[in-house]
Design a protein around this motif. Structure first.
Motif, short mmCIF file in Angstrom:
data_model
loop_
_atom_site.label_atom_id
_atom_site.label_comp_id
_atom_site.label_asym_id
_atom_site.label_seq_id
_atom_site.Cartn_x
_atom_site.Cartn_y
_atom_site.Cartn_z
N MET A 95 81.60 -75.19 14.07
CA MET A 95 82.10 -76.57 13.92
C MET A 95 83.58 -76.58 14.28
O MET A 95 84.31 -75.62 14.05
N LYS A 96 84.03 -77.71 14.86
CA LYS A 96 85.42 -77.82 15.30
C LYS A 96 86.31 -78.10 14.10
O LYS A 96 86.04 -79.00 13.30
N THR A 97 87.40 -77.33 13.99
CA THR A 97 88.33 -77.45 12.87
C THR A 97 89.75 -77.43 13.41
O THR A 97 90.08 -76.61 14.27
N LEU A 98 90.58 -78.34 12.90
CA LEU A 98 91.98 -78.39 13.32
C LEU A 98 92.82 -77.69 12.25
O LEU A 98 92.83 -78.09 11.09
N VAL A 99 93.52 -76.64 12.67
CA VAL A 99 94.29 -75.81 11.75
C VAL A 99 95.78 -75.98 12.03
O VAL A 99 96.22 -75.91 13.19
N LEU A 100 96.55 -76.21 10.97
CA LEU A 100 98.01 -76.20 11.09
C LEU A 100 98.45 -74.75 10.86
O LEU A 100 98.57 -74.30 9.73
N ASP A 101 98.66 -74.01 11.95
CA ASP A 101 98.96 -72.58 11.86
C ASP A 101 100.34 -72.35 11.25
O ASP A 101 100.53 -71.44 10.44
N ASN A 102 101.29 -73.14 11.68
CA ASN A 102 102.67 -73.09 11.23
C ASN A 102 103.25 -74.49 11.39
O ASN A 102 102.63 -75.35 12.02
N PRO A 103 104.42 -74.76 10.82
CA PRO A 103 105.01 -76.07 11.04
C PRO A 103 105.05 -76.44 12.52
O PRO A 103 105.46 -75.63 13.36
N THR A 104 104.57 -77.63 12.83
CA THR A 104 104.51 -78.25 14.16
C THR A 104 103.48 -77.63 15.09
O THR A 104 103.38 -78.04 16.25
N PRO A 134 79.21 -74.52 6.95
CA PRO A 134 78.73 -74.04 5.66
C PRO A 134 77.21 -74.20 5.56
O PRO A 134 76.66 -75.21 6.02
N THR A 135 76.57 -73.20 5.00
CA THR A 135 75.10 -73.26 4.89
C THR A 135 74.64 -73.22 3.44
O THR A 135 74.04 -74.18 2.96
N SER A 136 74.93 -72.15 2.73
CA SER A 136 74.45 -72.03 1.36
C SER A 136 75.27 -72.92 0.42
O SER A 136 76.50 -72.97 0.51
N LEU A 137 74.57 -73.63 -0.44
CA LEU A 137 75.20 -74.52 -1.41
C LEU A 137 74.83 -74.10 -2.83
O LEU A 137 73.67 -73.81 -3.12
N GLN A 138 75.83 -74.07 -3.71
CA GLN A 138 75.56 -73.88 -5.13
C GLN A 138 74.93 -75.17 -5.68
O GLN A 138 75.00 -76.24 -5.05
N ALA A 139 74.35 -75.09 -6.86
CA ALA A 139 73.65 -76.25 -7.43
C ALA A 139 74.57 -77.45 -7.61
O ALA A 139 74.12 -78.60 -7.54
N ASP A 140 75.86 -77.18 -7.83
CA ASP A 140 76.79 -78.28 -8.08
C ASP A 140 77.57 -78.71 -6.84
O ASP A 140 78.54 -79.44 -6.94
N GLU A 141 77.12 -78.27 -5.65
CA GLU A 141 77.87 -78.53 -4.43
C GLU A 141 77.11 -79.47 -3.49
O GLU A 141 75.88 -79.55 -3.51
N ALA A 142 77.90 -80.15 -2.65
CA ALA A 142 77.35 -80.99 -1.59
C ALA A 142 77.99 -80.60 -0.27
O ALA A 142 79.13 -80.10 -0.23
N GLU A 164 84.60 -80.70 10.85
CA GLU A 164 83.39 -81.52 10.97
C GLU A 164 82.58 -81.56 9.68
O GLU A 164 82.02 -82.61 9.33
N TYR A 165 82.50 -80.44 8.99
CA TYR A 165 81.72 -80.38 7.75
C TYR A 165 82.54 -79.73 6.65
O TYR A 165 83.34 -78.83 6.90
N LEU A 166 82.30 -80.18 5.42
CA LEU A 166 83.08 -79.68 4.29
C LEU A 166 82.16 -79.56 3.08
O LEU A 166 81.35 -80.45 2.80
N LYS A 167 82.33 -78.46 2.36
CA LYS A 167 81.57 -78.24 1.12
C LYS A 167 82.44 -78.61 -0.07
O LYS A 167 83.57 -78.12 -0.18
N VAL A 168 81.93 -79.49 -0.93
CA VAL A 168 82.73 -79.99 -2.07
C VAL A 168 81.84 -80.10 -3.31
O VAL A 168 80.62 -80.22 -3.19
N PRO A 169 82.44 -80.09 -4.49
CA PRO A 169 81.65 -80.33 -5.71
C PRO A 169 81.04 -81.73 -5.71
O PRO A 169 81.71 -82.70 -5.34
#
Length: 339
Positions: free
Chosen positions: A1-10, A20-28, A120-125
């Protein structure tokens, strides 16, 4: 998945990361659709964001779609449109046990302390998701910045009798104005930027606007408040000089609320502080109930964020337009990115 990373300032770079593939019971698992750009993101890009380390994936003002759940829940379903509460509190410290997760002793904020939503995708509680069947992804992305103002106004217990001064007409100041007006208070706005003052007057329908010119004194406030001073002052600048001066604008028996912050020490004149019996408050982040109430207000049409969104861009273009948005000449109020 495409991710934009701020490697250093500017320095932004696009990277390919595993979804992300595996999810804990409390995750989405959510698919990010819209990202609001916050002052925190701009500060991080400049290298001036407190409590920050690189590399980091920014983004904590998020509108997303639920695409996976670790367990079934009556509150959240696959396909739901959601906003994400980005404050990952531990749930076990003293603050959390006292229902003050916004100031958790071990708080991790998406896009600040841990990687956020510029991906593109994020795993969160699951418990951090707030759904709406009515609001658009763009509206949902603006719930979090609104919640900052909602929480500050709640902390100050603003009521219709209050004369409120908001110092700083950026997005956080605008959110404070929004909820102070909803509570029926008289609202005065102080800023150095004429365009933002005019926006506050025209779009937020505040009662008075004042330009913070050199030598500005409390008498200017008294002149538009029938000789009185504000009963509640919110400083949303994060500027040490502004925060120090704010003590001079508070009415006797009034309240001063610091919504913005800076790294350093804030000083004040103690006799003035005592003589006025000033109540000094800090306001940090927001609470789950703030998100729920804002969604209801937006769904009912009592809050309209369309005028706020002055700039937009596709995800791929973000590294190129980010510097432009930093330029005051661009007149950005709120920028939103589409994935």
């Amino acid at each position: 998945m495409k991710t934009l990373v701020l490697d250093n300032p500017t320095v932004f770079t696009f990277q390919e990361k595993e979804e992300p593939t595996s999810l804990q019971a409390d995750e989405a698992l959510v698919k990010i659709k819209k990202i609001g750009i916050c002052g925190t993101d701009y500060h991080a890009f400049r290298g001036k964001q407190p409590f920050f380390s690189y590399p980091r994936v920014l983004g904590h003002e998020l509108g997303a779609e639920v695409v996976g759940l670790g367990s079934d829940t009556d509150a959240i379903h696959v396909g739901d449109r959601v906003t994400i509460e980005p404050y990952l509190n531990c749930g076990t410290c003293q603050s959390c046990l006292n229902d003050k997760g916004n100031c958790c002793e071990n708080l991790q904020v998406l896009g600040v302390h841990v990687d956020g939503g510029m991906t593109e995708y994020l795993k969160v509680p699951i418990r951090k998701l707030h759904p709406s069947k009515i609001l658009s992804f763009e509206q949902l992305a603006l719930v979090e910045p609104l919640s900052i103002g909602a929480h500050a106004v709640q902390r100050a217990e603003v009521n219709p009798k209050d004369l409120v001064l908001v110092i700083g007409a950026g997005p956080i100041g605008l959110s404070v104005m929004q909820f102070a007006k909803l509570r029926g208070a008289t609202v005065v706005v102080l800023d150095i930027n004429k365009e933002r003052l005019n926006f506050a007057k025209e779009q937020m329908q505040v009662d008075f606007i004042l330009e913070a010119k050199e030598g500005f004194t409390p008498d200017a406030l008294r002149s538009c408040l029938d000789g009185f001073l504000p009963t509640v002052v919110f400083d949303a600048t994060g500027n040490p000089n502004s925060m120090k001066n704010a003590f001079n604008y508070v009415a006797f028996g009034g309240k001063l609320v610091f919504v913005g912050l800076f790294i350093g020490e804030a000083s004040f004149d103690d006799p003035l502080f005592h003589r006025r019996e000033t109540t000094l408050l800090a306001s940090r982040n927001s609470l789950p109930q703030d998100f729920s109430s804002i969604i209801q207000l937006m769904e009912s049409g009592k809050i309209d964020i369309k005028p706020w969104v002055t700039h937009s861009a596709d995800f791929e273009a973000l590294p190129h337009v980010f510097k432009e948005w930093l330029d005051p000449k661009s007149k950005v109020i709120k920028a939103v990115v589409t994935l």
